[in-house]
Scaffold this motif. Structure first.
Motif, PDB file in Angstrom:
ATOM      1  N   ASP A 137       3.599  17.472  11.191  1.00 64.08           N
ATOM      2  CA  ASP A 137       4.700  17.642  12.148  1.00 64.08           C
ATOM      3  C   ASP A 137       5.683  16.473  12.077  1.00 64.08           C
ATOM      4  N   GLU A 138       5.173  15.250  11.900  1.00 64.00           N
ATOM      5  CA  GLU A 138       6.052  14.083  11.794  1.00 64.00           C
ATOM      6  C   GLU A 138       6.920  14.165  10.543  1.00 64.00           C
ATOM      7  N   ILE A 139       6.309  14.588   9.435  1.00 67.44           N
ATOM      8  CA  ILE A 139       7.064  14.723   8.182  1.00 67.44           C
ATOM      9  C   ILE A 139       8.123  15.813   8.321  1.00 67.44           C
ATOM     10  N   ALA A 140       7.741  16.920   8.943  1.00 71.15           N
ATOM     11  CA  ALA A 140       8.687  18.015   9.151  1.00 71.15           C
ATOM     12  C   ALA A 140       9.887  17.549   9.966  1.00 71.15           C
ATOM     13  N   GLY A 141       9.621  16.761  11.022  1.00 65.88           N
ATOM     14  CA  GLY A 141      10.708  16.256  11.849  1.00 65.88           C
ATOM     15  C   GLY A 141      11.608  15.291  11.100  1.00 65.88           C
ATOM     16  N   THR A 142      11.015  14.437  10.286  1.00 62.35           N
ATOM     17  CA  THR A 142      11.792  13.462   9.520  1.00 62.35           C
ATOM     18  C   THR A 142      12.695  14.139   8.501  1.00 62.35           C
ATOM     19  N   LEU A 143      12.170  15.147   7.821  1.00 59.61           N
ATOM     20  CA  LEU A 143      12.908  15.802   6.735  1.00 59.61           C
ATOM     21  C   LEU A 143      13.695  17.036   7.192  1.00 59.61           C
ATOM     22  N   HIS A 144      13.580  17.368   8.483  1.00 56.89           N
ATOM     23  CA  HIS A 144      14.290  18.537   9.040  1.00 56.89           C
ATOM     24  C   HIS A 144      13.905  19.826   8.312  1.00 56.89           C
ATOM     25  N   GLU A 204       9.038  12.203  -1.837  1.00 57.99           N
ATOM     26  CA  GLU A 204       9.254  11.720  -0.478  1.00 57.99           C
ATOM     27  C   GLU A 204       8.140  12.195   0.449  1.00 57.99           C
ATOM     28  N   VAL A 205       7.724  13.451   0.306  1.00 58.80           N
ATOM     29  CA  VAL A 205       6.607  13.958   1.114  1.00 58.80           C
ATOM     30  C   VAL A 205       5.338  13.168   0.794  1.00 58.80           C
ATOM     31  N   LEU A 206       5.093  12.900  -0.489  1.00 61.36           N
ATOM     32  CA  LEU A 206       3.935  12.099  -0.884  1.00 61.36           C
ATOM     33  C   LEU A 206       3.998  10.714  -0.239  1.00 61.36           C
ATOM     34  N   ARG A 207       5.172  10.090  -0.267  1.00 63.84           N
ATOM     35  CA  ARG A 207       5.330   8.756   0.341  1.00 63.84           C
ATOM     36  C   ARG A 207       4.968   8.785   1.824  1.00 63.84           C
ATOM     37  N   LEU A 208       5.421   9.810   2.517  1.00 63.89           N
ATOM     38  CA  LEU A 208       5.146   9.921   3.952  1.00 63.89           C
ATOM     39  C   LEU A 208       3.675  10.245   4.216  1.00 63.89           C
ATOM     40  N   ILE A 227      13.695   8.710   7.059  1.00 67.44           N
ATOM     41  CA  ILE A 227      13.766   9.135   5.660  1.00 67.44           C
ATOM     42  C   ILE A 227      13.873   7.914   4.745  1.00 67.44           C
ATOM     43  N   GLY A 228      13.191   7.973   3.618  1.00 69.86           N
ATOM     44  CA  GLY A 228      13.199   6.855   2.684  1.00 69.86           C
ATOM     45  C   GLY A 228      14.456   6.845   1.833  1.00 69.86           C
ATOM     46  N   GLY A 229      14.557   5.810   1.015  1.00 63.40           N
ATOM     47  CA  GLY A 229      15.739   5.646   0.192  1.00 63.40           C
ATOM     48  C   GLY A 229      15.943   6.758  -0.820  1.00 63.40           C
ATOM     49  N   ILE A 230      14.858   7.229  -1.434  1.00 66.64           N
ATOM     50  CA  ILE A 230      14.992   8.276  -2.456  1.00 66.64           C
ATOM     51  C   ILE A 230      15.542   9.559  -1.849  1.00 66.64           C
ATOM     52  N   GLU A 231      15.027   9.933  -0.675  1.00 58.69           N
ATOM     53  CA  GLU A 231      15.541  11.120   0.000  1.00 58.69           C
ATOM     54  C   GLU A 231      16.992  10.912   0.432  1.00 58.69           C
ATOM     55  N   THR A 232      17.330   9.694   0.852  1.00 63.41           N
ATOM     56  CA  THR A 232      18.712   9.401   1.247  1.00 63.41           C
ATOM     57  C   THR A 232      19.651   9.496   0.048  1.00 63.41           C
ATOM     58  N   VAL A 233      19.210   8.985  -1.094  1.00 64.36           N
ATOM     59  CA  VAL A 233      19.996   9.118  -2.330  1.00 64.36           C
ATOM     60  C   VAL A 233      20.253  10.589  -2.628  1.00 64.36           C
ATOM     61  N   ARG A 234      19.201  11.388  -2.530  1.00 64.53           N
ATOM     62  CA  ARG A 234      19.325  12.821  -2.824  1.00 64.53           C
ATOM     63  C   ARG A 234      20.353  13.478  -1.908  1.00 64.53           C
ATOM     64  N   ARG A 235      20.324  13.137  -0.620  1.00 64.89           N
ATOM     65  CA  ARG A 235      21.251  13.749   0.343  1.00 64.89           C
ATOM     66  C   ARG A 235      22.692  13.307   0.102  1.00 64.89           C
ATOM     67  N   GLU A 250       0.973  -1.739  -0.903  1.00 61.83           N
ATOM     68  CA  GLU A 250       1.253  -2.500   0.308  1.00 61.83           C
ATOM     69  C   GLU A 250       0.477  -1.905   1.455  1.00 61.83           C
ATOM     70  N   PRO A 251       0.181  -2.691   2.510  1.00 62.11           N
ATOM     71  CA  PRO A 251      -0.552  -2.172   3.655  1.00 62.11           C
ATOM     72  C   PRO A 251       0.136  -0.968   4.287  1.00 62.11           C
ATOM     73  N   ASP A 252       1.441  -0.957   4.239  1.00 66.63           N
ATOM     74  CA  ASP A 252       2.196   0.132   4.862  1.00 66.63           C
ATOM     75  C   ASP A 252       3.407   0.420   4.005  1.00 66.63           C
ATOM     76  N   LEU A 253       3.486   1.641   3.459  1.00 68.45           N
ATOM     77  CA  LEU A 253       4.622   1.974   2.613  1.00 68.45           C
ATOM     78  C   LEU A 253       5.919   2.060   3.394  1.00 68.45           C
ATOM     79  N   GLY A 254       5.838   1.973   4.719  1.00 68.44           N
ATOM     80  CA  GLY A 254       7.061   1.947   5.508  1.00 68.44           C
ATOM     81  C   GLY A 254       7.761   0.597   5.432  1.00 68.44           C
ATOM     82  N   GLU A 255       7.107  -0.396   4.837  1.00 67.10           N
ATOM     83  CA  GLU A 255       7.725  -1.713   4.717  1.00 67.10           C
ATOM     84  C   GLU A 255       8.102  -1.957   3.274  1.00 67.10           C
TER      85      GLU A 255
END
Length: 220
Positions: free
Chosen positions: A170-177, A158-162, A64-72, A214-219
């Motif tokens: 399925d990967e997004i669903a698993g990440t966000l529960h 957050e879904v857009l970022r992923l 999960i990214g920072g924005i989703e973590t902030v929300r939680r 960036e080449p990969d938004l995960g970085e």
């Protein structure tokens, strides 16, 4: 709250980066680093167990990214003080972070004193934005296209970022529960809100709005 005796949780997936701003912050009287996390899930767990006075958090991390973590975290504790410290200089990320509940947004290209000042401001109950982001926010209001920051919720962003990071439903669903069906519905809603008809158009819009710089938004 002041910095007289403030406890801090550092959240960044790069240990070298954490070490760098730990050394800056520990030179300030009254600031104590009490815990560190390398991803959003660990940050959420540590926030609940350690109850820090301030969280300093990167945006892009594994899972999960920072924005989703902030929300939680803000759902758990509406009074949580969170300062984003990131490479992302795009106004959309700043808008979404503040909307999710962050109290400050500072870029990693800022001088150390900007971070320290932002820490003090957030602890004092103020909103802290680094000067370069203030400038980007002003420029973003000049564009005519629907901004992802303006029309999407924190969860949708957050879904857009992923999606832009080429994660599957399925990967997004698993990440966000959440269920794959929920992700599919959000995917469709995002395109509707942004006025695009396909994923290719969605990527083009993201490029225009600087969400894919960036080449990969995960970085970062």
């Amino acid at each position: 709250m002041t910095a007289a005796d403030a406890s801090i949780l550092l959240v960044d997936d790069h240990s070298v980066v954490r070490e760098g701003y730990r050394s800056v912050l520990q030179k300030q009287p009254g600031l104590r680093i009490i815990a560190e996390a390398a991803d959003g899930a660990e940050a959420y767990r540590l926030y609940k167990s350690e109850a820090p006075d301030l969280v300093i958090m990167d945006l892009s991390m594994p899972g999960i990214g920072g924005i989703e973590t902030v929300r939680r975290i803000r759902q758990w504790d509406k009074g949580a003080r969170i300062l984003i410290f990131t490479m992302h200089q795009n106004a959309s990320f700043a808008v979404q972070a503040i909307r999710a509940g962050a109290r400050g947004y500072v870029t990693k290209t800022s001088p150390p004193e900007t971070l320290v000042r932002a820490v003090m401001d957030v602890l004092a109950g103020k909103i802290a934005i680094s000067p370069d982001i203030d400038h980007e926010l002003a420029l973003s209001r000049l564009g005519g296209e629907s901004s992802a920051a303006d029309v999407l919720t924190a969860r949708e962003f957050e879904v857009l970022r992923l999606l832009l990071a080429e994660k599957t439903t399925d990967e997004i669903a698993g990440t966000l529960h959440v269920s794959p069906k929920t992700v599919a519905n959000l995917h469709s809603l995002i395109k509707d809100k942004l006025g695009v008809g396909s994923d290719i158009e969605l990527v083009r819009l993201a490029l225009r709005q600087g969400l894919l710089t960036e080449p990969d938004l995960g970085e970062g």
